[in-house]
Design a protein around this motif. Structure first.
Motif, mmCIF file in Angstrom:
data_model
loop_
_atom_site.group_PDB
_atom_site.id
_atom_site.type_symbol
_atom_site.label_atom_id
_atom_site.label_comp_id
_atom_site.label_asym_id
_atom_site.label_seq_id
_atom_site.Cartn_x
_atom_site.Cartn_y
_atom_site.Cartn_z
ATOM 1 N N GLN A 60 -113.751 4.496 34.743
ATOM 2 C CA GLN A 60 -113.477 4.392 36.172
ATOM 3 C C GLN A 60 -113.084 5.746 36.767
ATOM 4 O OE1 GLN A 60 -110.605 1.023 36.333
ATOM 5 N NE2 GLN A 60 -112.225 -0.040 37.437
ATOM 6 N N LYS A 64 -115.073 7.650 39.716
ATOM 7 C CA LYS A 64 -114.384 8.021 40.951
ATOM 8 C C LYS A 64 -114.554 9.492 41.287
ATOM 9 C CE LYS A 64 -109.894 7.585 43.252
ATOM 10 N NZ LYS A 64 -108.484 7.127 43.107
ATOM 11 N N GLY A 103 -118.718 -9.588 45.262
ATOM 12 C CA GLY A 103 -118.191 -8.273 45.584
ATOM 13 C C GLY A 103 -118.999 -7.572 46.644
ATOM 14 N N LYS A 229 -116.820 -3.872 41.781
ATOM 15 C CA LYS A 229 -116.986 -2.646 42.552
ATOM 16 C C LYS A 229 -118.398 -2.110 42.347
ATOM 17 C CE LYS A 229 -112.140 -1.214 42.215
ATOM 18 N NZ LYS A 229 -111.210 -0.150 41.756
ATOM 19 N N GLU A 231 -119.416 0.743 42.958
ATOM 20 C CA GLU A 231 -119.365 2.102 42.427
ATOM 21 C C GLU A 231 -119.472 2.104 40.903
ATOM 22 O OE1 GLU A 231 -117.128 0.801 44.429
ATOM 23 O OE2 GLU A 231 -117.407 1.844 46.338
#
Length: 249
Positions: A60, A64, A103, A229, A231
């Motif tokens: 993660q 990010k 989501g 998510k 992403e």
């Protein structure tokens, strides 16, 4: 080849107690195991890899800060310099991935497709797909949008798609804003013909983008989206493209 592109990690200080930082290679291998198998994070084999919570945390973090995108672009840039990319011609298409947990960037499936679960519609531009935005999430029934959002530095001279991309407004926008000529077969019943039959011969090479989708779906984590998510799902897609690129070295 990849390790120099990863963020610099602080070494353990000898004057302070604590655990020795986990090697980046071990973290990377653990993430790739999840990508290939499609298993849950908690199923990561403890005897071979670091604790799954540690691997997931670093995954993660790298998502990010854009680490996977940086690695992808660096490898693609190197391959481009060696003549491995032909950026004069690109192909665009979309594929669907079942989003089990819903989501962001997911929507209800269309009845025509017979899908019962929530869907994530994604589009991938095959030109420098591995160097630029490999996946552009879009809303349902908006598959034309991604081709207009690609970076201008990676725009090809020609973009080839199927009948879903046959739209005068899209043709004009791509040409005037990016200098890209869109080539797509006409929809049935179209009154005004805008495509040159000689250029439509390039449509026969659309198997390239279909082949890319087939390669990506060899990674089971990309077949079904388990990440809430978007992403994180994008991070796995970047990883899949990285592995495909590494086959060329």
């Amino acid at each position: 080849m990849i390790e120099p592109l990863l963020p610099v990690r602080k070494p353990k200080r000898e004057d302070r107690p604590g655990r020795t930082p986990t090697a980046s290679r071990a973290l990377w291998d653990g993430i790739l195991w999840i990508l290939r198998t499609g298993a849950q994070w908690s199923e990561l084999p403890r005897e071979k890899y670091p604790p799954y919570k540690t691997v997931h945390c670093w995954f993660q973090g790298w998502v990010k800060d854009g680490t996977f995108r940086v690695v992808l672009r660096a490898l693609a840039a190197d391959l481009k310099e060696r003549g491995g990319f032909d950026l004069g011609e690109g192909f665009v298409d979309a594929f669907f991935a079942s989003a089990k947990k819903g989501g962001p960037a997911s929507g209800r499936p269309s009845a025509a497709r017979g899908r019962r679960s929530w869907q994530l519609q994604t589009a991938l531009v095959f030109l420098s797909p591995l160097a630029r935005q490999a996946l552009l999430p879009t809303r349902r029934n908006s598959s034309r949008a991604p081709s207009t959002r690609a970076s201008s530095t990676s725009s090809p001279e020609r973009l080839i798609g199927d009948k879903a991309y046959d739209a005068d407004k899209l043709d004009e926008r791509l040409w005037h804003e990016r200098g890209v000529k869109l080539i797509a077969p006409h929809r049935r019943g179209r009154k005004t013909k805008t495509q040159d039959r000689r250029e439509l011969r390039r449509y026969r090479r659309r198997w390239k983008v279909e082949r890319l989708f087939a390669w990506l779906q060899n990674f089971r984590r990309l077949v079904t989206r388990y990440e809430v998510k978007v992403e994180n799902f994008l991070g796995f897609l970047h990883l899949g493209c990285i592995l495909i690129l590494l086959r060329q070295f």
